[in-house]
Motif scaffolding. Structure first.
Motif, PDB file in Angstrom:
ATOM      1  N   LEU A  11       0.791  -1.226   0.000  1.00 49.74           N
ATOM      2  CA  LEU A  11       0.000   0.000   0.000  1.00 49.74           C
ATOM      3  C   LEU A  11       0.832   1.289   0.000  1.00 49.74           C
ATOM      4  O   LEU A  11       0.271   2.367   0.084  1.00 49.74           O
TER       5      LEU A  11
ATOM      6  N   TYR B  37       2.125   2.784  -2.294  1.00 52.60           N
ATOM      7  CA  TYR B  37       1.803   3.659  -3.425  1.00 52.60           C
ATOM      8  C   TYR B  37       0.780   4.713  -3.047  1.00 52.60           C
ATOM      9  O   TYR B  37       0.707   5.773  -3.658  1.00 52.60           O
ATOM     10  N   LEU B  38      -0.059   4.398  -2.013  1.00 50.82           N
ATOM     11  CA  LEU B  38      -1.125   5.342  -1.642  1.00 50.82           C
ATOM     12  C   LEU B  38      -0.574   6.680  -1.155  1.00 50.82           C
ATOM     13  O   LEU B  38      -1.219   7.707  -1.312  1.00 50.82           O
TER      14      LEU B  38
ATOM     15  N   TYR C  84      -0.799   9.699  -3.226  1.00 52.05           N
ATOM     16  CA  TYR C  84      -2.100  10.333  -3.450  1.00 52.05           C
ATOM     17  C   TYR C  84      -2.706  10.878  -2.169  1.00 52.05           C
ATOM     18  O   TYR C  84      -3.542  11.778  -2.215  1.00 52.05           O
ATOM     19  N   LEU C  85      -2.260  10.323  -1.046  1.00 52.47           N
ATOM     20  CA  LEU C  85      -2.795  10.818   0.227  1.00 52.47           C
ATOM     21  C   LEU C  85      -2.241  12.211   0.535  1.00 52.47           C
ATOM     22  O   LEU C  85      -2.968  13.088   1.005  1.00 52.47           O
TER      23      LEU C  85
ATOM     24  N   SER D 272      -4.068  14.787  -1.380  1.00 52.31           N
ATOM     25  CA  SER D 272      -5.449  14.889  -0.901  1.00 52.31           C
ATOM     26  C   SER D 272      -5.517  15.772   0.330  1.00 52.31           C
ATOM     27  O   SER D 272      -6.428  16.600   0.463  1.00 52.31           O
ATOM     28  N   ILE D 273      -4.558  15.588   1.225  1.00 51.36           N
ATOM     29  CA  ILE D 273      -4.566  16.424   2.426  1.00 51.36           C
ATOM     30  C   ILE D 273      -4.346  17.888   2.060  1.00 51.36           C
ATOM     31  O   ILE D 273      -5.007  18.784   2.584  1.00 51.36           O
TER      32      ILE D 273
ATOM     33  N   VAL E 202       4.323  -1.678   5.169  1.00 52.48           N
ATOM     34  CA  VAL E 202       4.971  -0.393   4.862  1.00 52.48           C
ATOM     35  C   VAL E 202       5.672   0.130   6.107  1.00 52.48           C
ATOM     36  O   VAL E 202       5.083   0.195   7.185  1.00 52.48           O
ATOM     37  N   LYS E 203       6.943   0.476   5.914  1.00 51.95           N
ATOM     38  CA  LYS E 203       7.681   1.043   7.049  1.00 51.95           C
ATOM     39  C   LYS E 203       7.113   2.409   7.404  1.00 51.95           C
ATOM     40  O   LYS E 203       6.803   3.211   6.517  1.00 51.95           O
ATOM     41  N   GLY E 204       6.989   2.636   8.691  1.00 52.87           N
ATOM     42  CA  GLY E 204       6.421   3.907   9.143  1.00 52.87           C
ATOM     43  C   GLY E 204       7.155   5.105   8.587  1.00 52.87           C
ATOM     44  O   GLY E 204       6.548   6.096   8.167  1.00 52.87           O
ATOM     45  N   SER E 205       8.493   5.022   8.566  1.00 48.12           N
ATOM     46  CA  SER E 205       9.269   6.181   8.123  1.00 48.12           C
ATOM     47  C   SER E 205       8.988   6.481   6.654  1.00 48.12           C
ATOM     48  O   SER E 205       8.800   7.625   6.266  1.00 48.12           O
TER      49      SER E 205
ATOM     50  N   TRP F  95       6.281   5.648   4.982  1.00 51.50           N
ATOM     51  CA  TRP F  95       4.881   6.087   4.904  1.00 51.50           C
ATOM     52  C   TRP F  95       4.792   7.593   5.137  1.00 51.50           C
ATOM     53  O   TRP F  95       4.211   8.330   4.336  1.00 51.50           O
ATOM     54  N   ALA F  96       5.386   8.059   6.226  1.00 52.61           N
ATOM     55  CA  ALA F  96       5.299   9.483   6.569  1.00 52.61           C
ATOM     56  C   ALA F  96       6.107  10.328   5.592  1.00 52.61           C
ATOM     57  O   ALA F  96       5.633  11.363   5.096  1.00 52.61           O
TER      58      ALA F  96
ATOM     59  N   MET G 148       4.543  10.546   2.111  1.00 48.85           N
ATOM     60  CA  MET G 148       3.327  11.361   2.120  1.00 48.85           C
ATOM     61  C   MET G 148       3.706  12.835   2.142  1.00 48.85           C
ATOM     62  O   MET G 148       3.127  13.657   1.423  1.00 48.85           O
TER      63      MET G 148
ATOM     64  N   LEU H  75      -8.632  11.381  -7.143  1.00 49.46           N
ATOM     65  CA  LEU H  75      -7.450  10.602  -6.759  1.00 49.46           C
ATOM     66  C   LEU H  75      -7.853   9.263  -6.168  1.00 49.46           C
ATOM     67  O   LEU H  75      -7.249   8.219  -6.446  1.00 49.46           O
TER      68      LEU H  75
END
Lengths: 94, 910
Positions: free
Chosen positions: B69, B71-72, B75-76, B79-80, B244-247, B249-250, B253, B291
Motif C-alpha cells: 500500500l 503507493y497510496l 495520493y494521500l 489529498s490532504i 509499509v515502514k512507518g518512516s 509512509w510518513a 506522504m 485521486l
C-alpha cells in the motif's frame, strides 16, 4: 426586531464554526492517515499482521469520509466564501 | 491482437482529436464564448489531474505489486493539501493572481525582491528535477508500445528484434515535442493561460480515469469474481499483509504533498490557470475524489496480475497485459490510450511550464542584455519569446530523452517518480517561508535551495543511475573523497535508514534550517520587504470600498512608501505623531484602518487622491502593478512633489502680492471716495461763508435806510466770514504745499517746554469752554532743533481738538513728555470718550471730522499735523491704550541730538 437578529447571529455563529471545521478537517485526515504507523509490521516479529483488505478498507474509508465531509462543508460554506470574496474576511473585522 | 501500426494510427487519431478540441477551445476563448466551460470548476478539477501521470496509470500498479500500500502515499499527501486548501492553496492562488505570477520560479523570485538570480536557480533546479519525470513518461509509453509489439517480450522481459526501443523513444520524444510546440506556443498569452491546453488536459483526465476504472471493473468483476472474492484474493496474495515502514509512509506522504505544491506543472494548472477561488473550493473535495477513484483499483489489478500472469512479468504493465492476456483487445486499447493520455498531458504541461520559466528567466534576460539599447518593439520581443519557448521545449524533452537513455530505461517507474518529487520538494521551504514569514530573505532562500539541491543530487539523483555510473562504488561505500561522513546513503554516519527517507530527511531539513538561519542574519532590501508584506498579507484585504481593513499592511512598508513621496523627515514626523496619537512609544504606529486612511489622505495631499489610493492599495494588496512600477511611480511623484513645492512657493508669493494689491486697491477706492467727499465738503465749506457775505453785502448795497450800527455789524460779519474763508484757503494751501513737499522749513532751536507753553497759551486764548491742562513726565528742559513754528502749530491743533471734542464734565488734558533712546515723545491724553475704533484709521485723512462734531473746523487739522510731522522726520499717531483720545507726537533723535551737540559746541569756547 430581536427575533430576526437572534436568527442572524445564530446563523453567522454557525457559519464561523463551519469555517473552523473546514480548517480542522485536513488535520483530522492527517491524524487518521498516520494511524498505519501504529500497525504491526511482519518483520518486527509480530504474529498477528494487519491484513491487506482491512488496511485497504480503513484507508479508503477515511478517504471517502474526508471527501464527503469536504463536500458537505463546501455545500454549507460556499455562500460564506463568496461573501468573503466580496467583503473581505469577516472574522478579522475589528 | 492489435498490431503496432493500428496502435500508432489510433494514437495519431486521438492526438488529432485532442488538437481539434484544443483549437476549438482557443477559438471560443478568443471570441469570448464558452466561458462557462472554459472557466468551470469541473474543468479546473480535471486539469489538476495532471498530477496523475503515466506513473500513476502504470506505475501505481507496479508499485503496489512491489511494496503493497505504499503507493497510496503519493495520493494521500495531495489529498490532504487539497482538503486543507484553506491553509495554503487559497493563499497561493490569491498571491498568484494578485502578483500575476507565471510560474513557480516567478513566484519565488517575485517574493524575494524580484531576484533574477533566484529565478534562474529555481528554473535550473526545476528542469533538473523534472527531467527524470519526463523520462519516466517516455519510458512508460515505450514499455506499453513494446508490449503491443511483442506481447511475449513483455511477459518474458526480453528485448526483441522487431521493436527497437531507442528508436521508438526517439520518435515518441519527437512527437511529444512537436505536439507541445503546436499546442502551447501557438500564441503568447498575456497571463500565460492556455485554454486549449487546459481543455485537452481535462479531456485526457476523463480518458485516463475511465480507462483505469474500466480495467479495474473488468478485473474485479470479470476476473476475480466480485468484491468479496477480490478481498480474499488480496489477503491471500504476496502483498496480503501491511508491510509499509512507518518512516517511508510518513516521508513519502510529506514529499508528495510538497511536490504537489511545488511541481511546475501543478503550479501551472493550479495557480496560473486558476481564475476563481470558488473553483479551488470545489476542487478541494472533487480532486481527492478523483485521486481516490484513480487509486481504488490499483491493488486488485496488482493482485490479480500477480496471480494470473506468469512470474517475471513487469508489474508496471499489468494494466495493459491483464486485458491483453485475457484477449480483451478493446479494453487493452482503451488502457493504452489512458496511459498515453497520462503521459502526453503530463509532458505537455510540464514542458510548457518549464519552457515558460526557461524563456522568461534565462533566455529573455540574456537576450535583453545582449540587445541593450537596441530595438525593443513589442512584436519583436514576442516573436523572440515564442522562439525561446519552442527551443526550451525541445531542450527539455531532449534532456528527458537523454536521461531515459543514460538511466537505461530499466528502473521501476515509482523510483524515478520519487526522485523527481524529492527534487522539486526542495522549493517548499522557500515557498512556504515566503508566504507566511515576512522575515524570509533572498539570501536565505538562495542558500536553503542550494543546500537542499546539492544534497538531493548527491543522495538521490546520482545514486539513481546505479553503481559506477555517476558515483563510483567506493563513493557509496567510503564516502565522497574517502570522507566516511559523506556517503550518499549514510550522510554524517547515520546508517540504517531507507535511502529515500534518508535523502528526503537530510535534504529538506538542512534546506529548511539553512533557509531559516540565513534569513535571520541577513537584511532584505526595500523591494523585498514590500513584496514580503504583500505576500504574507495577501488575504487580509477585501473590497476596500469601506476603507482599509485592519492589520492590512505593515507600518514599515507604508513608511518606505511614504518616505519616497513625502520626504524622509516629514514621513518620519508624521508616523511618530500618529504613533503618539495611538499611545505607542516607538516611531511606527499600529497600521489601524484609521491610520492607513490618514496616511492615504496625507499622501493624497501630495500626489492626488487617486494616486494615493492606488499606492496605499499597492501595499494593502489588490491591484497588480509590480513593485518596481510602484517605486517608479514613487520616484516620479517625488520629482513632481519637488516641482509642485516650487510652484507652491511661487503661488504663495503671488497670493501675497495679490493680497497687497487688494489692500492697495481698497485704500485707493477709499481715497477716491474721500476725494469725492472732500470736494463736496470743500464746496460746502466755501459756500457757507460766501452765502452770508453775498447776502450781507446785498443788504448793504440795497437797503436804503440802515443805521450806522447795523452797517458796522453787517460789515464786520462780512469781514469775519472773509477771514474764515481765507483761513480755510490758507489751510488748504498749507496742506497742498506740505503734501507736495514744497515750502521751506525754518529750522531753529528752542526748549520743548517753551514750545509747549506757547502752544498751550495760544490754544487756550479766548476759550469759551475751558480745559484743564496738566503737564507730566520728564520735566527737564529738552532742547530741540527743528521748525519750531510748525511744531507749535501741531501742538496747538492737538490741544484745540481736545478742547473742542472732549465731552467730559470737567475736561482735562494731560501732556506727557517722554524720552526714548531714539527720540522724544509728547503725548496728549484727554479724559473724554476717545475715538471709536473704526474711525481711528481715518482721522488723519483730509476733511475727516468726528461724527456729530460741531465747530468751524474743516477737518484738515490732523491731516496737516501728519504732514508737518512727516516733514520734520517725526510722526504723529493715535494711542489706543488710553480711555480718552490720546495722540503721540514723536520727534526723532536727530532733531534732538543735533541741538545738544550744537549747544555743547557753542558752550565750550565760551
Amino acid at each position: 426586531m430581536p427575533q430576526r437578529r437572534m436568527f442572524l447571529e445564530r446563523r453567522s455563529y454557525r457559519m464561523r464554526r463551519m469555517m473552523d471545521a473546514l480548517r480542522f478537517l485536513p488535520l483530522i485526515g492527517l491524524c487518521l492517515w498516520m494511524v498505519p504507523l501504529l500497525w504491526p509490521l511482519p518483520e518486527a516479529g509480530h504474529t498477528d499482521p494487519m491484513p491487506m483488505s482491512v488496511a485497504l478498507k480503513y484507508l479508503f474509508g477515511v478517504w471517502l469520509a474526508l471527501v464527503v465531509m469536504a463536500w458537505a462543508l463546501w455545500r454549507y460554506t460556499r455562500g460564506q466564501a463568496e461573501a468573503d470574496a466580496a467583503q473581505g474576511p469577516s472574522d478579522r473585522a475589528p | 491482437m492489435v498490431s503496432l501500426n493500428e496502435l500508432v494510427l489510433v494514437c495519431l487519431t486521438y492526438v488529432v482529436g485532442l488538437f481539434a478540441i484544443a483549437f476549438l477551445a482557443e477559438r471560443a476563448a478568443l471570441r469570448g464564448r464558452g466561458g462557462w466551460l472554459l472557466r468551470s470548476p469541473v474543468v479546473y478539477t480535471l486539469s489538476l489531474s495532471i498530477y496523475c501521470t503515466a506513473w500513476t496509470f502504470y506505475g501505481a500498479v507496479g508499485y503496489a505489486a512491489r511494496s503493497g500500500l505504499e503507493y497510496l502515499t503519493i495520493y494521500l499527501g495531495p489529498s490532504i493539501v487539497m482538503i486543507g486548501w484553506w491553509w495554503v492553496l487559497r493563499r497561493l492562488v490569491r498571491i498568484g493572481r494578485s502578483q500575476r505570477v507565471t510560474s513557480i520560479a516567478d513566484l519565488i523570485s517575485s517574493r524575494y525582491g524580484k531576484s533574477n538570480t533566484l529565478a534562474i536557480v529555481v528554473t535550473v533546479m526545476a528542469v533538473i528535477g523534472v527531467t527524470p519525470y519526463i523520462a519516466l513518461q517516455l519510458q512508460s509509453v515505450i514499455l506499453s508500445l513494446a508490449i503491443f509489439a511483442t506481447p511475449d517480450a513483455g511477459l518474458a522481459g526480453a528485448e526483441d528484434a522487431p521493436f527497437n526501443r531507442a528508436q521508438a523513444a526517439f520518435w515518441v520524444a519527437t512527437g511529444l515535442a512537436l505536439f507541445t510546440v503546436l499546442f502551447g506556443t501557438r500564441n503568447l498569452n498575456v497571463n500565460e493561460r492556455h485554454h486549449g491546453v487546459v481543455i485537452a488536459v481535462a479531456v485526457e483526465a476523463v480518458v485516463k480515469l475511465v480507462a483505469l476504472i474500466a480495467v479495474g471493473v473488468f478485473v474485479v468483476w470479470g476476473l476475480a469474481g466480485g468484491v468479496g472474492d477480490t478481498l480474499q484474493r488480496i489477503d491471500a496474495s504476496a502483498i496480503g499483509e501491511w508491510e509499509v515502514k512507518g518512516s517511508r509512509w510518513a516521508a513519502l506522504m510529506f514529499v508528495s504533498a510538497a511536490a504537489f505544491l511545488c511541481l511546475p506543472r501543478m503550479f501551472q494548472v493550479m495557480v496560473v490557470e486558476n481564475n476563481d477561488d470558488r473553483h479551488l473550493q470545489i476542487a478541494s473535495w472533487a480532486f481527492p475524489l478523483y485521486l481516490m477513484l484513480m487509486s481504488l483499483f490499483v491493488v486488485p489489478i496488482a493482485v490479480v496480475g500477480l496471480d494470473l500472469l506468469p512470474a517475471g512479468s513487469n508489474p508496471d504493465l499489468f494494466v495493459l497485459s491483464l486485458p491483453l492476456s485475457q484477449g480483451q483487445n478493446g479494453l487493452a486499447m482503451l488502457a493504452f490510450l489512458g496511459g498515453f493520455s497520462s503521459a502526453t498531458s503530463m509532458v505537455i504541461v510540464a514542458t510548457l511550464a518549464l519552457s515558460t520559466m526557461v524563456s522568461n528567466h534565462i533566455v529573455m534576460p540574456i537576450w535583453l542584455n545582449l540587445r541593450r539599447g537596441g530595438a525593443t518593439q513589442s512584436g519583436d520581443v514576442r516573436s523572440v519569446v515564442i522562439l525561446a519557448r519552442r527551443l526550451s521545449i525541445l531542450l527539455i524533452i531532449a534532456l528527458g530523452f537523454s536521461y531515459y537513455r543514460v538511466s537505461g530505461g530499466s528502473g521501476a517507474l515509482a523510483a524515478i517518480g520519487t526522485i523527481s518529487f524529492g527534487g522539486v520538494a526542495q522549493f517548499l521551504p522557500a515557498l512556504l517561508g515566503g508566504m507566511f514569514w515576512r522575515g524570509a530573505t533572498r539570501m536565505g532562500a538562495l542558500c536553503g535551495l542550494g543546500v537542499g539541491f546539492v544534497l538531493w543530487v548527491f543522495t538521490m539523483l546520482l545514486p539513481s543511475f546505479g553503481m559506477d555510473v555517476a558515483l563510483s562504488q567506493s563513493t557509496f561505500e567510503q564516502g565522497l573523497l574517502g570522507a566516511g561522513w559523506l556517503r550518499p546513503q549514510a550522510l554524517f554516519g547515520v546508517e540504517g535508514l531507507d535511502p529515500t527517507v534518508h535523502a528526503v530527511v537530510w535534504s529538506l531539513s538542512l534546506n529548511t534550517l539553512v533557509f531559516f538561519v540565513v534569513s535571520l542574519f541577513t537584511f532584505p532590501d526595500p523591494i523585498e520587504r514590500l513584496q514580503g508584506a504583500q505576500f504574507v498579507n495577501v488575504l487580509d484585504h477585501g473590497g476596500s470600498a469601506r476603507g482599509w481593513t485592519a492589520s492590512v499592511a505593515g507600518s514599515e512598508d507604508l513608511m518606505i512608501m511614504a518616505q519616497r513621496i513625502l520626504g524622509a523627515a516629514e514621513a518620519q514626523a508624521f508616523f511618530r505623531q500618529e504613533a503618539k496619537a495611538q499611545g505607542r512609544s516607538g516611531n511606527l504606529p499600529e497600521p489601524t484602518p484609521t491610520f492607513v486612511q490618514e496616511l492615504e489622505r496625507e499622501l493624497a495631499g501630495s500626489v492626488g487622491a487617486a494616486t494615493a489610493h492606488a499606492m496605499v492599495g499597492q501595499i494593502v494588496g489588490g491591484t497588480s502593478v509590480s513593485v518596481q512600477d510602484l517605486l517608479a511611480v514613487a520616484d516620479e511623484s517625488a520629482q513632481m512633489l519637488e516641482y509642485s513645492s516650487q510652484l507652491e512657493a511661487k503661488s504663495r508669493e503671488l497670493s501675497e502680492t495679490a493680497e497687497e494689491l487688494r489692500r492697495a486697491n481698497e485704500k485707493l477706492t477709499q481715497l477716491s471716495l474721500q476725494k469725492d467727499s472732500f470736494l463736496s465738503q470743500i464746496s460746502h465749506e466755501l459756500r457757507t461763508p460766501m452765502t452770508s457775505i453775498r447776502s450781507f453785502s446785498e443788504i448793504l448795497r440795497d437797503a436804503a435806510k440802515l443805521s450806522e450800527a447795523d452797517k458796522t455789524r453787517y460789515a464786520s460779519i462780512i469781514h469775519s466770514e472773509t477771514i474764515r474763508l481765507t483761513r480755510l484757503l490758507d489751510d488748504l494751501l498749507d496742506l497742498s504745499v506740505l503734501e507736495n513737499g514744497q515750502g521751506n522749513l525754518h529750522i531753529g532751536e528752542g526748549a520743548l517746554q517753551d514750545v509747549l507753553d506757547r502752544a498751550v497759551t495760544t490754544a487756550l486764548t479766548g476759550s469759551e469752554n475751558p480745559i484743564t491742562v496738566t503737564r507730566a513726565g520728564v520735566q527737564e528742559d529738552i532742547m530741540i532743533r527743528t521748525d519750531l513754528d510748525r511744531l507749535v502749530q501741531v501742538f496747538i491743533n492737538l490741544i484745540t481738538n481736545a478742547k473742542k471734542y472732549c465731552r467730559a464734565d470737567a475736561p482735562a488734558l494731560t501732556i506727557l513728555l517722554g524720552r526714548r533712546s531714539d527720540g522724544v515723545t509728547v503725548d496728549f491724553v484727554d479724559n473724554g470718550e476717545g475715538i471709536p475704533a473704526d474711525a481711528q484709521a481715518v482721522i488723519f485723512e483730509k476733511l475727516y471730522r468726528a461724527t456729530g462734531a460741531e465747530g468751524d473746523g474743516a477737518g484738515l487739522g490732523l491731516a496737516i499735523c501728519r504732514e508737518i510731522m512727516h516733514r520734520l522726520d517725526g510722526e504723529i499717531s493715535y494711542l489706543t491704550s488710553y480711555d480718552g483720545a490720546a495722540f503721540r507726537v514723536y520727534l526723532p533723535a536727530s532733531a534732538l541730538a543735533s541741538a545738544q551737540t550744537d549747544q555743547s559746541e557753542l558752550t565750550q569756547p565760551a
